[in-house]
Design a protein around this motif. Structure first.
Motif, mmCIF file in Angstrom:
data_model
loop_
_atom_site.group_PDB
_atom_site.id
_atom_site.type_symbol
_atom_site.label_atom_id
_atom_site.label_comp_id
_atom_site.label_asym_id
_atom_site.label_seq_id
_atom_site.Cartn_x
_atom_site.Cartn_y
_atom_site.Cartn_z
ATOM 1 N N HIS A 137 0.819 -1.213 0.000
ATOM 2 C CA HIS A 137 0.000 0.000 0.000
ATOM 3 C C HIS A 137 0.855 1.266 0.000
ATOM 4 C CE1 HIS A 137 0.914 -0.370 4.301
ATOM 5 N NE2 HIS A 137 0.768 0.944 4.326
ATOM 6 N N ARG A 138 2.107 1.152 0.383
ATOM 7 C CA ARG A 138 2.970 2.330 0.476
ATOM 8 C C ARG A 138 3.759 2.597 -0.803
ATOM 9 N NH1 ARG A 138 6.123 4.567 5.455
ATOM 10 N NH2 ARG A 138 7.035 6.369 4.438
ATOM 11 N N CYS A 139 4.409 1.542 -1.344
ATOM 12 C CA CYS A 139 5.290 1.769 -2.497
ATOM 13 C C CYS A 139 4.797 1.112 -3.783
ATOM 14 C CB CYS A 139 6.714 1.296 -2.184
ATOM 15 S SG CYS A 139 6.901 -0.493 -2.080
ATOM 16 N N GLY A 140 3.801 0.220 -3.691
ATOM 17 C CA GLY A 140 3.238 -0.404 -4.879
ATOM 18 C C GLY A 140 3.954 -1.651 -5.359
ATOM 19 N N ARG A 145 3.403 -12.699 0.469
ATOM 20 C CA ARG A 145 2.305 -13.022 1.368
ATOM 21 C C ARG A 145 2.029 -14.510 1.268
ATOM 22 N NH1 ARG A 145 -3.984 -12.716 0.844
ATOM 23 N NH2 ARG A 145 -4.408 -13.540 2.886
ATOM 24 N N GLY A 146 2.524 -15.232 2.207
ATOM 25 C CA GLY A 146 2.252 -16.663 2.251
ATOM 26 C C GLY A 146 0.827 -16.891 2.721
ATOM 27 N N GLN A 147 0.370 -18.113 2.622
ATOM 28 C CA GLN A 147 -0.982 -18.458 3.056
ATOM 29 C C GLN A 147 -1.159 -18.126 4.541
ATOM 30 O OE1 GLN A 147 -3.220 -19.062 1.058
ATOM 31 N NE2 GLN A 147 -4.791 -20.325 1.917
ATOM 32 N N ASN A 148 -2.156 -17.314 4.864
ATOM 33 C CA ASN A 148 -2.488 -16.926 6.239
ATOM 34 C C ASN A 148 -1.341 -16.234 6.962
ATOM 35 O OD1 ASN A 148 -5.105 -18.016 6.023
ATOM 36 N ND2 ASN A 148 -4.288 -20.052 6.439
ATOM 37 N N LYS A 149 -0.508 -15.521 6.225
ATOM 38 C CA LYS A 149 0.615 -14.826 6.845
ATOM 39 C C LYS A 149 0.514 -13.338 6.582
ATOM 40 C CE LYS A 149 3.780 -18.686 6.613
ATOM 41 N NZ LYS A 149 4.996 -19.221 6.105
ATOM 42 N N ALA A 150 1.272 -12.603 7.368
ATOM 43 C CA ALA A 150 1.313 -11.153 7.214
ATOM 44 C C ALA A 150 1.989 -10.782 5.894
ATOM 45 C CB ALA A 150 2.063 -10.531 8.383
ATOM 46 N N PHE A 151 1.594 -9.628 5.366
ATOM 47 C CA PHE A 151 2.189 -9.111 4.142
ATOM 48 C C PHE A 151 3.571 -8.539 4.459
ATOM 49 C CE2 PHE A 151 3.180 -5.368 1.619
ATOM 50 C CZ PHE A 151 3.186 -5.907 0.351
ATOM 51 N N GLN A 152 4.535 -8.852 3.620
ATOM 52 C CA GLN A 152 5.897 -8.343 3.752
ATOM 53 C C GLN A 152 6.268 -7.657 2.437
ATOM 54 O OE1 GLN A 152 7.816 -9.041 6.588
ATOM 55 N NE2 GLN A 152 6.137 -10.198 7.464
ATOM 56 N N CYS A 153 6.602 -6.363 2.482
ATOM 57 C CA CYS A 153 7.053 -5.685 1.272
ATOM 58 C C CYS A 153 8.468 -6.145 0.966
ATOM 59 C CB CYS A 153 7.021 -4.158 1.453
ATOM 60 S SG CYS A 153 7.448 -3.302 -0.083
ATOM 61 N N THR A 154 8.735 -6.402 -0.307
ATOM 62 C CA THR A 154 10.061 -6.877 -0.713
ATOM 63 C C THR A 154 10.982 -5.748 -1.158
ATOM 64 O OG1 THR A 154 9.175 -7.330 -2.925
ATOM 65 C CG2 THR A 154 9.221 -9.171 -1.359
ATOM 66 N N ASN A 155 10.478 -4.527 -1.145
ATOM 67 C CA ASN A 155 11.299 -3.365 -1.498
ATOM 68 C C ASN A 155 12.172 -3.009 -0.293
ATOM 69 O OD1 ASN A 155 12.357 -0.846 -2.076
ATOM 70 N ND2 ASN A 155 10.398 0.071 -2.657
ATOM 71 N N LYS A 171 -6.441 -0.859 2.007
ATOM 72 C CA LYS A 171 -5.768 0.396 1.640
ATOM 73 C C LYS A 171 -5.450 0.420 0.139
ATOM 74 C CE LYS A 171 -3.614 4.291 2.460
ATOM 75 N NZ LYS A 171 -4.407 5.492 2.423
ATOM 76 N N VAL A 172 -4.993 -0.706 -0.398
ATOM 77 C CA VAL A 172 -4.679 -0.793 -1.830
ATOM 78 C C VAL A 172 -5.940 -0.545 -2.665
ATOM 79 C CG1 VAL A 172 -3.998 -2.395 -3.686
ATOM 80 C CG2 VAL A 172 -2.646 -2.256 -1.583
ATOM 81 N N LEU A 173 -7.052 -1.163 -2.296
ATOM 82 C CA LEU A 173 -8.300 -0.977 -3.050
ATOM 83 C C LEU A 173 -8.753 0.474 -3.005
ATOM 84 C CD1 LEU A 173 -10.247 -4.203 -2.054
ATOM 85 C CD2 LEU A 173 -9.043 -3.756 -4.191
ATOM 86 N N ALA A 174 -8.666 1.099 -1.838
ATOM 87 C CA ALA A 174 -9.041 2.514 -1.721
ATOM 88 C C ALA A 174 -8.152 3.374 -2.603
ATOM 89 C CB ALA A 174 -8.963 2.963 -0.259
#
Length: 181
Positions: A137-140, A145-155, A171-174
């Motif tokens: 949501h911050r850098c695009g 994102r593994g199954q049932n895991k938290a999102f991790q940005c790779t940047n 946030k991304v959809l908005a």
């Protein structure tokens, strides 16, 4: 739900669907066993209809909760993923390769949200669904994102780490609907 102008994902409003997903998985197992048994098909259909109605009541309650949240804002617009799927509970129950979300749950939730939002006078629109729970949501950047895991940005230059994937997707959809915010 997340206001587009919110600076990050932390204020996003989500309703967990984990219990609903568990109940759907249980229903699938039960229907598979019933269909393989000597039970009357009409009795099985009636059983599924009763369970479906109970699930719809929960989905409607969640949609009302989202609409109540959105009503606190001026001119709210609810933005959902454009999944292009028609809800088909039987297809999901009887096809071992069908995905729960795309076969019934998400399309049903989207349709019920539209119906209930109309009662509240709230507009509902869709945006492309591609990677909404994997896009930062911050850098695009498409993150991990593994199954049932938290999102991790790779940047490596982005501070987003360990974000709830549902809040990140809200946030991304908005942002997709209001790209300048």
């Amino acid at each position: 739900a997340c206001p587009a102008e919110m600076p990050d994902w932390k204020g996003a409003y989500t309703i967990s669907g984990d219990d609903l997903c568990t109940r759907l998985d249980d229903l699938r197992e039960q229907v598979t066993a019933l269909l393989a048994s000597e039970y009357d098909r009409n009795a099985i259909v009636e059983y599924v209809q009763q369970r479906r109605d109970a699930l719809l009541e929960e989905i409607d309650a969640a949609a009302r909760e989202i609409c109540e949240y959105a009503s606190a804002y001026d001119n709210p617009v609810l933005v959902t993923e454009d999944s292009h799927f028609e809800p088909d509970l039987w297809a999901w129950l009887t096809d071992p390769d069908a995905h729960r979300g795309t076969a019934w749950l998400l399309p049903t939730a989207h349709l019920r949200l539209r119906t209930i939002a109309a009662e509240y006078g709230i507009e509902v629109t869709t945006v492309p669904e591609a990677y909404s729970s994997q896009e930062c949501h911050r850098c695009g950047v498409i993150g991990d994102r593994g199954q049932n895991k938290a999102f991790q940005c790779t940047n490596p230059e982005c501070p987003v780490d360990g974000v709830c994937p549902d809040r990140n997707a809200a946030k991304v959809l908005a942002q997709r609907y209001y790209p300048s915010q």
